[in-house]
Write an enzyme that holds these catalytic residues in place. Sequence first.
Site, PDB file in Angstrom:
ATOM      1  N   HIS A  55      12.220   1.267 107.194  1.00 47.31           N
ATOM      2  CA  HIS A  55      11.869   0.549 105.967  1.00 47.31           C
ATOM      3  C   HIS A  55      10.741   1.316 105.280  1.00 47.31           C
ATOM      4  CE1 HIS A  55      11.874  -3.662 103.987  1.00 47.31           C
ATOM      5  NE2 HIS A  55      11.463  -2.754 103.126  1.00 47.31           N
ATOM      6  N   LEU A  56      11.087   1.976 104.181  1.00 44.32           N
ATOM      7  CA  LEU A  56      10.119   2.766 103.423  1.00 44.32           C
ATOM      8  C   LEU A  56       8.884   1.953 103.077  1.00 44.32           C
ATOM      9  CD1 LEU A  56      12.302   4.441 100.673  1.00 44.32           C
ATOM     10  CD2 LEU A  56      11.111   5.599 102.520  1.00 44.32           C
ATOM     11  N   HIS A  57       7.744   2.601 103.082  1.00 39.75           N
ATOM     12  CA  HIS A  57       6.526   1.968 102.604  1.00 39.75           C
ATOM     13  C   HIS A  57       5.543   3.049 102.185  1.00 39.75           C
ATOM     14  CE1 HIS A  57       6.392   2.363 106.990  1.00 39.75           C
ATOM     15  NE2 HIS A  57       5.091   2.551 106.881  1.00 39.75           N
ATOM     16  N   LEU A  58       4.924   2.820 101.054  1.00 40.23           N
ATOM     17  CA  LEU A  58       3.937   3.732 100.500  1.00 40.23           C
ATOM     18  C   LEU A  58       2.554   3.216 100.873  1.00 40.23           C
ATOM     19  CD1 LEU A  58       3.075   6.060  98.547  1.00 40.23           C
ATOM     20  CD2 LEU A  58       3.090   4.348  96.744  1.00 40.23           C
TER      21      LEU A  58
END
Length: 167
Positions: A120-123
């Site tokens: 799950h992408l997260h910046l």
Amino acid sequence: MKMLWAPWRTNYVENISQITECFLCEAVKQPREKWREFLLLYRGQRAFVIFNKYPYNAGHLMVTPIEHTGDMLSLDDLTALEIHKLTKACIKALQACLKPHGFNLGYNLGRSAGAGLEDHLHLHVVPRWNGDTNFMPVLSETKVISQDLYELYDRIKPIFESVVNVT
């Protein structure tokens, strides 16, 4: 042996075998009255902002798509734009609340890049201050975070909401 007292991790460590869902997906599906419990700061149409429970620095936020994906290239343009706008709102709110001297922003794409959660992408939006690296991380590989996450959540939430409505 190096020992670090970190009582906030107890719940995570004791229950890790029971975790069956992505913690980001679990947080974003919560009703508004549970947002504080899950440290969910804001939910947009395609992305949301959440505090990092295991921060590098006080005020460490993450901006992530609502869609469960670890593939940066699969993001549609509207989702990417919302992530960008929310990142700007994070910076504005953190500047108003914590007055950092700078920021580290970034994605860790893949385990070899340091991703603890690959699916799950997260910046990461990490506020930084001049001199925030002291002898603890240098000599003992230990980071001290002196601010309670929930107190900081309560301080930043109204500022973030006013910033995101203006942005």
